[in-house]
Design an enzyme around this catalytic site. Structure first.
Site, short mmCIF file in Angstrom:
data_model
loop_
_atom_site.label_atom_id
_atom_site.label_comp_id
_atom_site.label_asym_id
_atom_site.label_seq_id
_atom_site.Cartn_x
_atom_site.Cartn_y
_atom_site.Cartn_z
CD GLU A 165 -3.02 -0.59 -0.05
OE1 GLU A 165 -3.36 0.59 -0.20
OE2 GLU A 165 -3.38 -1.49 -0.83
CB CYS A 197 -13.64 4.27 -13.13
SG CYS A 197 -14.43 5.88 -13.01
CB CYS A 225 -18.74 4.57 -19.36
SG CYS A 225 -17.86 5.92 -18.58
CB CYS A 261 -18.38 0.79 -16.01
SG CYS A 261 -18.46 1.17 -14.25
CB CYS A 291 -22.31 5.85 -13.56
SG CYS A 291 -21.00 7.08 -13.41
S1 SF4 Z 1 -19.76 4.42 -15.69
FE1 SF4 Z 1 -19.17 5.87 -14.09
S2 SF4 Z 1 -18.06 4.66 -12.60
FE2 SF4 Z 1 -18.17 3.46 -14.47
S3 SF4 Z 1 -16.31 3.92 -15.62
FE3 SF4 Z 1 -17.87 5.35 -16.32
S4 SF4 Z 1 -17.60 7.14 -15.04
FE4 SF4 Z 1 -16.56 5.47 -14.02
#
Ligand code: SF4
Length: 358
Positions: free
Chosen positions: A35, A190, A197, A200, A206
């Site tokens: 970390e 992201c 997206c 995602c 989102c």
């Molecule tokens: S949908 Fe939202 S959380 Fe997902 S990659 Fe795109 S901006 Fe990021």
């Protein structure tokens, strides 16, 4: 478990990273070191450093026993050396105050140098199996976008809001997997400039994605001009073609690293060398200046190669622990700051000592 967490965990089962070196035998010590290394550095860069570090210091006792110079030497090239100094200091505290066992309590972890709220949360979640919350850069980005949180996350009010959301989403089951999943999602999907997206797991809900401009979040830090500093860095070469190295004070910029002497630009160099080191200046060659960027300022380094004659033994009498003549064909005596690595490499080329072990 909320829908967000369950979508993130499903995604993790299919796409999350499970073979990183610190994911194998994830003890609090191993996770802690990872970390700290990952705080300012990408996974791919960290892996070889991490493996070398673990081979040399397999446990907290080995790290606490090591000289700081050796730790800084292994860290050379990773940057942000305060991380290595804090890690070493904290290892000493773990030995003295926790019987050599890295603690799993939030408060005890946060009391160690270099461990903040999120790093403590990561150690607890990933290595101790406790319910704990993280909010590192990746998680901040995902949550700021998912909820379209306005304002710069460096501001306390914005950070508080993000912590509250991070806590609300963190599930009580599979907390280690969720924590790793959020880091992976931020690092691989992201991403800062090109979020994917369309693949995602939380895209359908989102807010940033729906806005059509997901990279507008998190909001950037209000612009301030970076201050600029400059310094004259001296490659002082003696008759044996060795360079004078000076160890920097333990705290502050490049603390504890070996560096080249620096003189104020307006100082009369000849006089300064005599008074400071008992050296007589013989010839000077200016090398091209270059810039080095720090987070908070820009530094212009103006290097000078100066041939010097020394009064026998004078340097050794002055400060034997802080000064040494370095034969650049030999391994480095400890860690060097990045600009010094660059200058010593250039010097090796003209001195014909290239290929020296670092
Ligand atoms: S949908 Fe939202 S959380 Fe997902 S990659 Fe795109 S901006 Fe990021």
């Amino acid at each position: 478990m909320d829908e967000f967490a369950s979508a993130v965990l499903d995604w993790f089962d299919r796409h999350g990273r499970k073979h990183l070196p610190w994911q194998q035998q994830p003890t609090p010590y191993r996770v802690w070191v990872s970390e700290i290394m990952l705080q300012q550095t990408q996974v791919a860069t960290v892996i070889p450093y991490y493996e070398r570090f673990m081979a040399r210091y397999p446990d907290v006792a080995a790290l606490a026993d090591a000289p700081l110079d050796s730790v800084l030497d292994l860290w050379s090239g990773l940057g942000y050396y305060a991380r290595a100094r804090n890690l070493h200091k904290a290892a000493g505290i773990v030995m003295a105050e926790h019987g050599g066992v890295v603690p799993c309590e939030q408060r005890a972890l946060e009391a160690l140098p270099g461990i903040g709220r999120s790093t403590a949360g990561a150690i607890r979640a990933l290595a101790c199996g406790h319910f704990a919350v993280i909010l590192d850069g990746n998680v901040k980005r995902v949550l700021a976008r998912y909820h379209a949180i306005d304002g710069w996350p460096g501001k306390a009010a914005v950070a508080d809001r993000l912590w509250t959301l991070a806590e609300a989403h963190t599930p009580t089951e599979r907390v280690a997997d969720y924590t790793q999943a959020m880091m992976d999602l931020g690092a691989t999907v992201c991403t800062r400039s090109r979020p994917a997206c369309d693949r995602c797991p939380v895209g359908s809900d989102c807010a940033a994605y729906r806005s059509g401009d997901p990279v507008a979040w998190p909001h950037r830090k209000p612009k301030t001009r970076k201050p600029h500093r400059s310094l004259r860095m001296l490659l002082l070469r003696n008759a044996a073609a060795e360079l004078l190295l000076q160890k920097r004070p333990a705290s502050g910029l490049w603390g504890g690293l070996w560096s080249l002497p620096e003189a104020e630009e307006e100082a009369d160099l000849e006089r300064w060398l005599g008074e400071r080191f008992g050296l007589a200046m013989q010839a000077v060659e200016a090398w091209p200046a270059f810039d080095h960027q720090f987070t908070h300022f820009r530094l212009t380094v103006a290097p000078l190669l100066v041939d010097v004659a020394e009064n026998a033994g004078r340097i050794q009498e002055m400060a034997p622990d802080n000064l040494l003549w370095y034969n650049t064909a030999h391994p480095a005596p400890g860690g060097f700051p990045a600009p010094v690595v660059k200058l010593i490499e250039q010097y090796r080329v003209i001195a014909g000592t290239t290929g020296a072990e670092q």
